[in-house]
Design a protein around this motif. Structure first.
Motif, short mmCIF file in Angstrom:
data_model
loop_
_atom_site.label_atom_id
_atom_site.label_comp_id
_atom_site.label_asym_id
_atom_site.label_seq_id
_atom_site.Cartn_x
_atom_site.Cartn_y
_atom_site.Cartn_z
N GLY A 1 0.81 -1.22 0.00
CA GLY A 1 0.00 0.00 0.00
C GLY A 1 0.84 1.26 0.00
N THR A 2 1.90 1.27 0.80
CA THR A 2 2.76 2.46 0.87
C THR A 2 3.65 2.57 -0.36
OG1 THR A 2 2.68 2.48 3.28
CG2 THR A 2 4.54 3.61 2.25
N VAL A 3 4.15 1.44 -0.86
CA VAL A 3 4.92 1.45 -2.11
C VAL A 3 4.06 2.03 -3.24
CG1 VAL A 3 5.85 -0.07 -3.92
CG2 VAL A 3 6.52 -0.40 -1.53
N ASN A 4 2.80 1.63 -3.31
CA ASN A 4 1.93 2.10 -4.38
C ASN A 4 1.59 3.58 -4.24
OD1 ASN A 4 1.94 -0.46 -5.42
ND2 ASN A 4 -0.05 -1.04 -4.58
N ASP A 5 1.44 4.06 -3.00
CA ASP A 5 1.17 5.48 -2.81
C ASP A 5 2.33 6.35 -3.31
OD1 ASP A 5 -1.33 5.07 -1.79
OD2 ASP A 5 -0.78 5.34 0.31
N LEU A 6 3.54 5.85 -3.20
CA LEU A 6 4.69 6.56 -3.77
C LEU A 6 4.69 6.45 -5.29
CD1 LEU A 6 7.46 5.35 -1.29
CD2 LEU A 6 6.55 7.68 -1.45
N ALA A 7 4.46 5.24 -5.79
CA ALA A 7 4.59 5.00 -7.22
C ALA A 7 3.58 5.77 -8.05
CB ALA A 7 4.46 3.50 -7.50
N VAL A 8 2.35 5.95 -7.55
CA VAL A 8 1.34 6.65 -8.35
C VAL A 8 1.67 8.13 -8.51
CG1 VAL A 8 -0.52 5.03 -7.85
CG2 VAL A 8 -0.18 7.01 -6.35
N GLY A 9 2.58 8.64 -7.68
CA GLY A 9 3.06 10.01 -7.87
C GLY A 9 4.28 10.08 -8.76
N GLY A 10 4.67 8.94 -9.32
CA GLY A 10 5.82 8.90 -10.21
C GLY A 10 7.13 8.65 -9.51
N ALA A 11 7.09 8.36 -8.21
CA ALA A 11 8.32 8.18 -7.44
C ALA A 11 8.83 6.75 -7.52
CB ALA A 11 8.08 8.55 -5.98
N LYS A 12 10.14 6.61 -7.42
CA LYS A 12 10.76 5.30 -7.24
C LYS A 12 10.80 5.02 -5.75
CE LYS A 12 15.17 2.83 -7.82
NZ LYS A 12 14.58 1.62 -8.42
N PRO A 13 10.06 4.02 -5.26
CA PRO A 13 10.05 3.74 -3.82
C PRO A 13 11.41 3.21 -3.37
CG PRO A 13 8.17 2.74 -4.95
CD PRO A 13 9.13 3.17 -6.01
N LEU A 14 11.88 3.71 -2.23
CA LEU A 14 13.19 3.30 -1.73
C LEU A 14 13.15 2.78 -0.29
CD1 LEU A 14 15.40 6.22 -3.12
CD2 LEU A 14 15.25 3.89 -4.02
N TYR A 15 12.55 3.56 0.60
CA TYR A 15 12.65 3.25 2.03
C TYR A 15 11.28 3.29 2.71
CZ TYR A 15 17.50 4.50 1.01
OH TYR A 15 18.75 4.57 0.46
N LEU A 16 11.11 2.40 3.69
CA LEU A 16 9.90 2.37 4.49
C LEU A 16 10.25 2.40 5.96
CD1 LEU A 16 7.80 -0.50 2.82
CD2 LEU A 16 7.81 1.92 2.22
N SER A 17 9.34 2.94 6.76
CA SER A 17 9.36 2.73 8.20
C SER A 17 8.20 1.81 8.55
CB SER A 17 9.24 4.05 8.97
OG SER A 17 7.91 4.54 8.89
N CYS A 18 8.29 1.17 9.69
CA CYS A 18 7.23 0.26 10.12
C CYS A 18 6.98 0.44 11.61
CB CYS A 18 7.62 -1.19 9.82
SG CYS A 18 6.49 -2.41 10.53
N ALA A 19 5.79 0.89 11.97
CA ALA A 19 5.40 1.02 13.37
C ALA A 19 4.21 0.11 13.64
CB ALA A 19 5.04 2.47 13.70
#
Length: 355
Positions: A95-113
């Motif tokens: 879900g978070t990878v896709n939220d970045l990708a739809v803005g044209g971004a290359k996803p790189l890093y995530l945090s997890c809480a």
């Protein structure tokens, strides 16, 4: 008769503890044992070896990917935690990878809480962490920081996960829901509503048997292929909560256009169509976790459709309608019976706890 011995029990800090306790959120040895045994072991190779209170990035390296950062966050509270086609761990990553990708971004890093309810089975938590680790590796991103909290019984429902993502946007790429113009084509990358239908069936409330699985997937690879084929793409949105109908209303309102779609061109699995008819649901409002709505200029619509259709996550892609001149923010559908109906923004929650 040969009796197979029971599998060895996993331990935390040398002691077998089947459930999470409040001590696991207290900041001491129990908490360290839980984090090391469940999360660090699962994320091996996909997380930093030395744990600090923050993640640190090399700006020079980030600049090699683009000239702007994209930053997003999302919380996941799905019920049930495991369902056909996915689970809360995969959802939190994809879900978070896709939220970045739809803005044209290359996803790189995530945090997890994570917020964990006291009494949750440690093996269930481990299963979620392993699923997240698998999703992270598949998506080519890293979990670089995180947090763990434990709350008393009843203060949350088993586990809530929040993931935050950072990506980089290459120079010259400008996507936005306010960029759509009359004549632009509206596309989706395949069958709609599978996730929402799969979740509701997995809850067991309706006593319906179905083979529908969630479409949960990371879409950045698909989006890269799309943007290469249709560089003039106006906007991309993932049709999660609220479904395609809500996304179309947001686009129409932001761009000051009307949108017309054709029911006959809207791809739906027959099982989902029948499922919605039985329960009185509108499939346009069902959540998706692997579907995007794409708007492209008319001269690039054929190339965009071919690019989507040629990707494994774009089977069944379709041009479902167009932006037109008319009342700003209005979305209508040409029905299979020859009539027209207004497709409003979702009011209320058709299906709670869907992602």
């Amino acid at each position: 008769m040969n009796v197979r011995p029971p599998p060895p029990k996993r331990v935390l800090g040398g002691v077998f503890i089947p459930t999470v306790t409040l001590a696991h959120g207290g900041g001491g040895k129990a908490m360290k044992d839980l984090i090391d045994d469940v999360f660090i072991s699962a994320f091996a190779g996909a997380a930093p070896e030395v744990l600090e209170d923050q993640a640190r990035f090399d700006l020079t390296m980030l600049a090699t990917h683009g000239d702007r950062l994209a930053f997003t966050t999302d919380s996941f509270v799905v019920d049930p935690l495991f369902f056909p086609g996915g689970d809360i761990g995969k959802l939190a990553v994809y879900g978070t990878v896709n939220d970045l990708a739809v803005g044209g971004a290359k996803p790189l890093y995530l945090s997890c809480a994570v917020v964990i309810e006291e009494g949750m089975q440690v093996e269930t938590l481990r299963r979620i962490a392993l699923s997240m680790a698998e999703a992270v590796r598949e998506a080519g991103v890293s979990i670089v920081t995180g947090d763990t909290k434990v709350v008393q019984r009843g203060a949350c429902d088993k586990i809530f996960i929040t993931t935050t993502g950072i990506g980089v946007i290459r120079p010259g790429l400008e996507l936005g829901i306010d960029h759509v113009k009359p004549g632009d084509a509206i596309l989706v990358n395949g069958l709609l509503g599978d996730h929402g239908a799969a979740i509701l069936c997995a809850r067991g409330d309706m006593e319906l048997e179905t083979s529908i699985e969630s479409d949960c997937a990371a879409l950045h690879g698909l989006i890269e292929v799309l943007l290469a084929a249709a560089p003039g793409t106006r906007c991309i949105r993932d049709a999660t909560r609220g479904g395609v109908a809500t996304v179309l209303n947001e686009i129409a309102d932001a761009s000051g256009v009307s949108i017309e779609i054709d029911e006959a061109l809207t791809p739906l699995r027959e099982e989902v169509r029948g499922f919605c008819e039985i329960l009185g649901l509108d499939p346009l409002y069902l959540a998706n976790e692997g579907k995007i709505v794409v708007v492209v200029p008319p001269e690039e619509s054929a190339a965009a459709l071919a690019a989507l259709s040629g990707h494994a996550l774009g089977q069944g892609s379709s041009i479902i309608g167009h932006a037109v001149r008319g009342e700003a923010g209005r979305v209508t559908m040409q029905t299979v019976f020859g009539g027209r109906r207004i497709v409003d923004m979702l009011v209320g929650e058709q299906l709670p706890r869907i992602c």
